[in-house]
Design a protein around this motif. Structure first.
Motif, PDB file in Angstrom:
ATOM      1  N   ILE A 168       0.861  -1.174   0.000  1.00 54.04           N
ATOM      2  CA  ILE A 168       0.000   0.000   0.000  1.00 54.04           C
ATOM      3  C   ILE A 168       0.906   1.235   0.000  1.00 54.04           C
ATOM      4  O   ILE A 168       1.633   1.500   0.953  1.00 54.04           O
ATOM      5  N   ILE A 169       0.867   1.978  -1.097  1.00 56.66           N
ATOM      6  CA  ILE A 169       1.714   3.155  -1.243  1.00 56.66           C
ATOM      7  C   ILE A 169       1.073   4.387  -0.617  1.00 56.66           C
ATOM      8  O   ILE A 169       1.741   5.260  -0.077  1.00 56.66           O
ATOM      9  N   TYR A 170      -0.265   4.446  -0.692  1.00 61.36           N
ATOM     10  CA  TYR A 170      -0.951   5.612  -0.138  1.00 61.36           C
ATOM     11  C   TYR A 170      -2.414   5.274   0.136  1.00 61.36           C
ATOM     12  O   TYR A 170      -3.031   4.482  -0.575  1.00 61.36           O
ATOM     13  N   THR A 171      -2.972   5.880   1.156  1.00 63.23           N
ATOM     14  CA  THR A 171      -4.413   5.944   1.376  1.00 63.23           C
ATOM     15  C   THR A 171      -4.668   7.113   2.311  1.00 63.23           C
ATOM     16  O   THR A 171      -3.813   7.456   3.137  1.00 63.23           O
ATOM     17  N   GLY A 172      -5.812   7.766   2.155  1.00 63.02           N
ATOM     18  CA  GLY A 172      -6.086   8.952   2.970  1.00 63.02           C
ATOM     19  C   GLY A 172      -7.406   8.829   3.702  1.00 63.02           C
ATOM     20  O   GLY A 172      -8.143   7.854   3.567  1.00 63.02           O
ATOM     21  N   ILE A 184      -3.756   3.394  -3.052  1.00 62.29           N
ATOM     22  CA  ILE A 184      -2.811   3.264  -4.162  1.00 62.29           C
ATOM     23  C   ILE A 184      -1.929   2.058  -3.881  1.00 62.29           C
ATOM     24  O   ILE A 184      -1.357   1.926  -2.796  1.00 62.29           O
ATOM     25  N   ILE A 185      -1.850   1.165  -4.863  1.00 65.10           N
ATOM     26  CA  ILE A 185      -1.186  -0.120  -4.657  1.00 65.10           C
ATOM     27  C   ILE A 185      -0.056  -0.320  -5.648  1.00 65.10           C
ATOM     28  O   ILE A 185      -0.208  -0.049  -6.846  1.00 65.10           O
ATOM     29  N   ASN A 186       1.066  -0.796  -5.147  1.00 68.65           N
ATOM     30  CA  ASN A 186       2.173  -1.201  -6.014  1.00 68.65           C
ATOM     31  C   ASN A 186       2.276  -2.729  -5.995  1.00 68.65           C
ATOM     32  O   ASN A 186       2.187  -3.357  -4.941  1.00 68.65           O
ATOM     33  N   MET A 187       2.414  -3.306  -7.186  1.00 66.30           N
ATOM     34  CA  MET A 187       2.582  -4.750  -7.301  1.00 66.30           C
ATOM     35  C   MET A 187       3.964  -5.053  -7.863  1.00 66.30           C
ATOM     36  O   MET A 187       4.371  -4.469  -8.868  1.00 66.30           O
ATOM     37  N   LEU A 188       4.671  -5.939  -7.219  1.00 66.31           N
ATOM     38  CA  LEU A 188       5.984  -6.372  -7.688  1.00 66.31           C
ATOM     39  C   LEU A 188       5.911  -7.847  -8.044  1.00 66.31           C
ATOM     40  O   LEU A 188       5.541  -8.680  -7.224  1.00 66.31           O
ATOM     41  N   TYR A 189       6.255  -8.151  -9.305  1.00 72.16           N
ATOM     42  CA  TYR A 189       6.267  -9.539  -9.754  1.00 72.16           C
ATOM     43  C   TYR A 189       7.582  -9.771 -10.474  1.00 72.16           C
ATOM     44  O   TYR A 189       7.812  -9.232 -11.563  1.00 72.16           O
ATOM     45  N   GLY A 190       8.444 -10.547  -9.848  1.00 72.37           N
ATOM     46  CA  GLY A 190       9.786 -10.703 -10.398  1.00 72.37           C
ATOM     47  C   GLY A 190      10.502  -9.370 -10.346  1.00 72.37           C
ATOM     48  O   GLY A 190      10.594  -8.737  -9.296  1.00 72.37           O
ATOM     49  N   SER A 193       7.427  -3.964 -11.907  1.00 74.24           N
ATOM     50  CA  SER A 193       6.631  -3.261 -10.909  1.00 74.24           C
ATOM     51  C   SER A 193       5.430  -2.592 -11.574  1.00 74.24           C
ATOM     52  O   SER A 193       5.559  -1.981 -12.634  1.00 74.24           O
ATOM     53  N   TYR A 194       4.268  -2.750 -10.959  1.00 71.17           N
ATOM     54  CA  TYR A 194       3.031  -2.151 -11.466  1.00 71.17           C
ATOM     55  C   TYR A 194       2.465  -1.221 -10.394  1.00 71.17           C
ATOM     56  O   TYR A 194       2.336  -1.619  -9.239  1.00 71.17           O
ATOM     57  N   LEU A 195       2.100  -0.029 -10.793  1.00 72.38           N
ATOM     58  CA  LEU A 195       1.522   0.929  -9.856  1.00 72.38           C
ATOM     59  C   LEU A 195       0.091   1.237 -10.273  1.00 72.38           C
ATOM     60  O   LEU A 195      -0.158   1.701 -11.384  1.00 72.38           O
ATOM     61  N   PHE A 196      -0.863   0.969  -9.387  1.00 76.35           N
ATOM     62  CA  PHE A 196      -2.272   1.230  -9.652  1.00 76.35           C
ATOM     63  C   PHE A 196      -2.677   2.464  -8.861  1.00 76.35           C
ATOM     64  O   PHE A 196      -2.813   2.424  -7.646  1.00 76.35           O
ATOM     65  N   THR A 197      -2.867   3.575  -9.576  1.00 72.57           N
ATOM     66  CA  THR A 197      -3.083   4.863  -8.918  1.00 72.57           C
ATOM     67  C   THR A 197      -4.224   5.599  -9.593  1.00 72.57           C
ATOM     68  O   THR A 197      -4.983   5.047 -10.366  1.00 72.57           O
ATOM     69  N   PHE A 198      -4.391   6.888  -9.295  1.00 70.21           N
ATOM     70  CA  PHE A 198      -5.429   7.695  -9.904  1.00 70.21           C
ATOM     71  C   PHE A 198      -4.853   9.053 -10.262  1.00 70.21           C
ATOM     72  O   PHE A 198      -3.837   9.484  -9.729  1.00 70.21           O
ATOM     73  N   TRP A 199      -5.501   9.750 -11.199  1.00 67.62           N
ATOM     74  CA  TRP A 199      -4.867  10.922 -11.811  1.00 67.62           C
ATOM     75  C   TRP A 199      -4.696  12.103 -10.883  1.00 67.62           C
ATOM     76  O   TRP A 199      -3.880  12.981 -11.148  1.00 67.62           O
ATOM     77  N   ARG A 200      -5.407  12.138  -9.768  1.00 63.90           N
ATOM     78  CA  ARG A 200      -5.260  13.275  -8.853  1.00 63.90           C
ATOM     79  C   ARG A 200      -4.265  12.986  -7.729  1.00 63.90           C
ATOM     80  O   ARG A 200      -4.153  13.734  -6.774  1.00 63.90           O
ATOM     81  N   TRP A 201      -3.542  11.890  -7.850  1.00 65.64           N
ATOM     82  CA  TRP A 201      -2.559  11.544  -6.830  1.00 65.64           C
ATOM     83  C   TRP A 201      -1.580  12.695  -6.632  1.00 65.64           C
ATOM     84  O   TRP A 201      -1.051  13.247  -7.581  1.00 65.64           O
ATOM     85  N   LYS A 202      -1.332  13.072  -5.381  1.00 66.71           N
ATOM     86  CA  LYS A 202      -0.485  14.217  -5.070  1.00 66.71           C
ATOM     87  C   LYS A 202       0.973  13.804  -4.882  1.00 66.71           C
ATOM     88  O   LYS A 202       1.692  14.341  -4.046  1.00 66.71           O
ATOM     89  N   CYS A 203       1.398  12.837  -5.682  1.00 64.82           N
ATOM     90  CA  CYS A 203       2.808  12.442  -5.731  1.00 64.82           C
ATOM     91  C   CYS A 203       3.357  12.088  -4.354  1.00 64.82           C
ATOM     92  O   CYS A 203       4.340  12.658  -3.892  1.00 64.82           O
TER      93      CYS A 203
END
Length: 218
Positions: A168-172, A184-190, A193-203
Motif C-alpha cells: 500500500i503506497i498511499y491511502t487517505g 494506491i497499490i504497487n505490485m511487484l512480480y519478479g 513493478s506495477y503501480l495502480f493509482t489515480f490521476w489526482r494523486w499528489k505524488c
C-alpha cells in the motif's frame, strides 16, 4: 549531476502525461448497461494476467496469479452485472480472494455489491471513510450480509497474491475529497513493478512512480 537532471526531466514528462490524459479523457462517455465489458488483457507471464475492463470512464482491474485473484474497483452500478457475467462465465472464476474499493465514488465501487453477492470473497479492502450514498450503503449491506470483515489498509502494509507482492503506497482519510482517500497499490512480480493509482494523486512518492514498469492512471 547528469543523473539528477534526468530525474527532473523524467518528472516533468510524467506530469505532462498525466495532464494530457486528464484533458483528453474528460469527455469520455460513462459506462452503461448496454455495453459489453470487454477487457484489455495484459499477460505478464503464463501465471500472471491483468484484465483492464472497459467500463467507460470508470475503473475495474482484475489480477490473476496462480489460481488466486484480486479485483480493484468494479466500475459503475450498471457495470456490476457485466463484470459478474464475464468473470464467472467467461473466466470460470467463483472466488475473488481480494476485493479493493479504492475510494467510495460510484464509478469505482458501483459494482462491488454485485461482485460480493455473486462470488466467494476472501478479504475486502476499503479506505477509512464513510459516505451516505446509496452506492456506498449497498456495498456495505452486501459485505454485512456475508459477514465479511473490512480491512482498512495502512501506508506501507504488504501482502501477497500468489507469487506477486503488493504494498500500500498511499491511502487517505479526508472525506471532503474522496479522491484523496484512494488506496494506491504497487505490485511487484519478479523484476517488474506495477503501480495502480489515480490521476489526482499528489505524488506521495513521485520517484517510485517514475521507476514503475507500468502505471495505471484512473
Amino acid at each position: 549531476m547528469k543523473k539528477k537532471h534526468k530525474k527532473i526531466l523524467s518528472a516533468i514528462i510524467a506530469i505532462l502525461i498525466i495532464l494530457f490524459y486528464n484533458y483528453y479523457t474528460k469527455d469520455i462517455e460513462p459506462s452503461n448497461a448496454n455495453k459489453e465489458t470487454t477487457p484489455v488483457i495484459n499477460t505478464v507471464t503464463s501465471d500472471l494476467q491483468i484484465y483492464y475492463f472497459d467500463v467507460g470512464q470508470a475503473d475495474s482491474i482484475l489480477i490473476l496469479n496462480n489460481d488466486t485473484s484480486m479485483l480493484i474497483d468494479a466500475g459503475n452500478n450498471a457495470d456490476g452485472p457485466l463484470l459478474v457475467d464475464y468473470i464467472k462465465n467467461k473466466l470460470k472464476i467463483n472466488k475473488i480472494d481480494i476485493v479493493v474499493g479504492t475510494h467510495p465514488h460510484e464509478d469505482h465501487t458501483g459494482g462491488i455489491d454485485d461482485i460480493i453477492n455473486n462470488f466467494d470473497i476472501g478479504d475486502v479492502y476499503l479506505p477509512e471513510v464513510i459516505t451516505t450514498t446509496k452506492t456506498f450503503e449497498d456495498m456495505i449491506t452486501a459485505i454485512e450480509n456475508k459477514d465479511l470483515a473490512i480491512s482498512v489498509p495502512e501506508i506501507g502494509e504488504k501482502f501477497k497474491l500468489g507469487e506477486a507482492d503488493f504494498e500500500i503506497i498511499y491511502t487517505g482519510t479526508d472525506d471532503k475529497d474522496l479522491n484523496a482517500t484512494s488506496i494506491i497499490i504497487n505490485m511487484l512480480y519478479g523484476e517488474k513493478s506495477y503501480l495502480f493509482t489515480f490521476w489526482r494523486w499528489k505524488c506521495y512518492n513521485f520517484f517510485h512512480f517514475l521507476n514503475c514498469f507500468h502505471i495505471k492512471i484512473q
